[in-house]
Write a protein that holds these residues in place. Sequence first.
Motif, mmCIF file in Angstrom:
data_model
loop_
_atom_site.group_PDB
_atom_site.id
_atom_site.type_symbol
_atom_site.label_atom_id
_atom_site.label_comp_id
_atom_site.label_asym_id
_atom_site.label_seq_id
_atom_site.Cartn_x
_atom_site.Cartn_y
_atom_site.Cartn_z
ATOM 1 N N ILE A 73 -3.067 62.661 26.964
ATOM 2 C CA ILE A 73 -2.314 63.645 25.561
ATOM 3 C C ILE A 73 -0.919 62.250 26.145
ATOM 4 O O ILE A 73 -0.650 61.745 27.091
ATOM 5 N N ALA A 74 -0.971 61.614 24.965
ATOM 6 C CA ALA A 74 -0.181 60.197 24.640
ATOM 7 C C ALA A 74 0.907 60.422 24.165
ATOM 8 O O ALA A 74 1.359 60.979 24.352
ATOM 9 N N THR A 75 1.997 59.389 25.380
ATOM 10 C CA THR A 75 2.797 59.696 24.835
ATOM 11 C C THR A 75 3.128 58.196 24.236
ATOM 12 O O THR A 75 2.233 56.940 24.774
ATOM 13 N N ALA A 76 5.091 57.610 24.025
ATOM 14 C CA ALA A 76 4.781 56.762 23.722
ATOM 15 C C ALA A 76 5.407 56.027 24.775
ATOM 16 O O ALA A 76 5.000 56.204 26.274
ATOM 17 N N PRO A 77 4.501 54.273 24.642
ATOM 18 C CA PRO A 77 4.819 53.027 25.858
ATOM 19 C C PRO A 77 6.674 52.825 26.167
ATOM 20 O O PRO A 77 7.380 52.808 25.317
ATOM 21 N N GLY A 78 6.177 52.636 27.125
ATOM 22 C CA GLY A 78 7.769 52.633 27.550
ATOM 23 C C GLY A 78 7.836 51.764 29.310
ATOM 24 O O GLY A 78 6.553 51.838 30.094
ATOM 25 N N GLU A 79 8.197 51.805 30.062
ATOM 26 C CA GLU A 79 8.875 51.517 31.140
ATOM 27 C C GLU A 79 10.429 52.331 32.180
ATOM 28 O O GLU A 79 11.008 52.223 31.636
ATOM 29 N N LEU A 80 9.968 52.369 32.821
ATOM 30 C CA LEU A 80 11.464 52.749 34.294
ATOM 31 C C LEU A 80 11.680 51.496 34.215
ATOM 32 O O LEU A 80 11.700 50.438 35.853
ATOM 33 N N LEU A 81 13.182 52.120 34.767
ATOM 34 C CA LEU A 81 14.079 50.837 35.239
ATOM 35 C C LEU A 81 15.253 51.474 36.014
ATOM 36 O O LEU A 81 15.178 52.994 35.556
ATOM 37 N N THR A 82 15.593 50.632 37.628
ATOM 38 C CA THR A 82 17.102 50.956 37.560
ATOM 39 C C THR A 82 18.310 50.398 37.499
ATOM 40 O O THR A 82 17.709 49.646 36.785
ATOM 41 N N ALA A 83 19.106 50.727 37.766
ATOM 42 C CA ALA A 83 20.707 49.897 37.135
ATOM 43 C C ALA A 83 20.503 48.373 38.005
ATOM 44 O O ALA A 83 20.676 47.259 37.491
ATOM 45 N N SER A 112 16.954 46.701 35.040
ATOM 46 C CA SER A 112 17.250 47.222 33.762
ATOM 47 C C SER A 112 18.856 45.250 33.954
ATOM 48 O O SER A 112 18.334 45.230 32.378
ATOM 49 N N ARG A 113 18.668 45.093 34.500
ATOM 50 C CA ARG A 113 19.316 43.308 34.601
ATOM 51 C C ARG A 113 18.317 42.498 34.005
ATOM 52 O O ARG A 113 18.659 41.636 32.784
ATOM 53 N N ALA A 114 17.182 42.849 34.491
ATOM 54 C CA ALA A 114 16.265 42.120 33.832
ATOM 55 C C ALA A 114 15.186 41.925 32.243
ATOM 56 O O ALA A 114 14.705 41.669 31.949
ATOM 57 N N CYS A 115 15.403 43.256 31.227
ATOM 58 C CA CYS A 115 15.514 44.014 30.423
ATOM 59 C C CYS A 115 15.824 43.342 29.699
ATOM 60 O O CYS A 115 17.282 42.478 29.244
ATOM 61 N N ARG A 116 14.585 42.771 28.634
ATOM 62 C CA ARG A 116 15.171 41.667 27.225
ATOM 63 C C ARG A 116 14.176 42.768 26.379
ATOM 64 O O ARG A 116 13.321 43.954 25.700
ATOM 65 N N TRP A 117 15.576 42.334 25.104
ATOM 66 C CA TRP A 117 14.738 42.614 23.318
ATOM 67 C C TRP A 117 13.748 42.183 22.946
ATOM 68 O O TRP A 117 13.271 41.032 23.051
ATOM 69 N N THR A 118 12.784 43.718 22.895
ATOM 70 C CA THR A 118 11.216 42.728 22.261
ATOM 71 C C THR A 118 11.059 43.525 20.917
ATOM 72 O O THR A 118 10.133 43.433 20.789
ATOM 73 N N GLY A 119 12.126 44.769 20.689
ATOM 74 C CA GLY A 119 11.936 45.674 19.495
ATOM 75 C C GLY A 119 12.927 46.286 19.085
ATOM 76 O O GLY A 119 13.006 46.842 20.828
ATOM 77 N N PRO A 120 12.703 47.544 18.704
ATOM 78 C CA PRO A 120 13.047 48.839 18.909
ATOM 79 C C PRO A 120 12.614 49.665 19.542
ATOM 80 O O PRO A 120 11.299 50.367 19.545
ATOM 81 N N VAL A 121 13.910 50.347 20.348
ATOM 82 C CA VAL A 121 13.628 50.840 21.604
ATOM 83 C C VAL A 121 14.481 52.093 21.809
ATOM 84 O O VAL A 121 15.363 51.882 20.850
ATOM 85 N N ALA A 158 23.303 50.917 25.006
ATOM 86 C CA ALA A 158 22.112 51.489 25.826
ATOM 87 C C ALA A 158 22.549 52.060 26.502
ATOM 88 O O ALA A 158 22.342 53.102 27.397
ATOM 89 N N LEU A 159 21.678 51.134 28.180
ATOM 90 C CA LEU A 159 21.160 51.594 29.534
ATOM 91 C C LEU A 159 22.693 51.583 30.179
ATOM 92 O O LEU A 159 22.678 52.347 30.776
ATOM 93 N N GLN A 160 23.753 51.024 29.761
ATOM 94 C CA GLN A 160 24.865 51.516 30.468
ATOM 95 C C GLN A 160 25.072 52.953 30.106
ATOM 96 O O GLN A 160 25.031 54.296 31.378
ATOM 97 N N ALA A 161 24.844 53.570 29.045
ATOM 98 C CA ALA A 161 25.460 54.733 28.459
ATOM 99 C C ALA A 161 24.051 55.613 29.630
ATOM 100 O O ALA A 161 24.553 56.887 30.059
ATOM 101 N N ALA A 162 23.145 55.454 29.515
ATOM 102 C CA ALA A 162 22.006 56.248 30.100
ATOM 103 C C ALA A 162 22.194 56.177 31.958
ATOM 104 O O ALA A 162 22.527 57.419 32.263
#
Length: 314
Positions: free
Chosen positions: A122-132, A135-144, A169-173
């Motif tokens: 069953i398909a799911t949205a491509p994504g990645e799992l981050l921790t605090a 997440s500091r290395a997370c970079r914008w690649t388009g709408p998420v 958004a990362l801080q809110a989550a």
Amino acid sequence: MNRIRAAVIGGGANCEHEVSLASATSVAAALSPGKYDVVRLAVAEDGEWHDASGPIGLAAAIGVLTSCDVALPIVHGPRGEDGTLAALLDLAGVRYVGSGVRAGALAMDKWVTKLVAGAIGIATAPGELLTAASSRACRWTGPVVVKPVAAGSSQGVTLVTDPEQLTAALQAALALDERVLVEQVVSGREIDVAVLGDGGFGRTVSPALEVVVDGFFDFDAKYGGGAEFRVPADLAGSDRKALEDAAVAMYDALGCRGVARVDFFLTEAGPVLNEVNTMPGFTAQSQVPRMFAAAGLAYPDLLERLICEALVER
């Protein structure tokens, strides 16, 4: 005939506390006083257990629960729907409505749910799992879409359409969970399907419901009246079957009991799983009761089905 003594548990020590209280109040009111002796219990936001008179503590609450024939743990989110209450009830030897420990824990963890879905095709949205930290290395690649791994009611979920929004958004989550998901935006119709167990002997699938919203289906849209629920959804026969088959497959793969709401995006390529809710909203106007009402199963009768399943020997 003796009435069935039923404990209805609401509240919860999480961000869905008020939503759970509303669901539990509605459930308790819908149980026939001619058949049920309803006992109301609530978990406060600080974790303290209460009965109708006030705080009673966990030990006394367990005493109340073991005096009941069945419990309805109507607590959404962490420390409730995630298997926590199921574990308590299992240890206390109390029969209860809904999924057990394993299914609750697996479904509440959106990352693990994605892994299970992928394993059964069953398909799911491509994504990645981050921790605090990561997440500091997370970079914008388009709408998420950024969301906590284990939270519900769209709490802490943000549609990020601009790179300047990503950090907030990362801080809110992360304020709600130590792990977050960053998923690519899926373009498709939002379709929900509910699956109702029948004591291990079969599955009843509800009519599909489409969520129509101008913008993003966040907490305000969900509970502020900004979303329209269309049930039954207008679907081609092949799409309906694909959604129903995927919903039942997820229900069975996770080991759900009772009722679960399985949320999808319907894309040109077929269903894409969003999430699975093992204790979805349960007021009479919530999605799952609306879906079964559209099939002719009234709200009190839906509750009756759930209780009957819980009272079957497990």
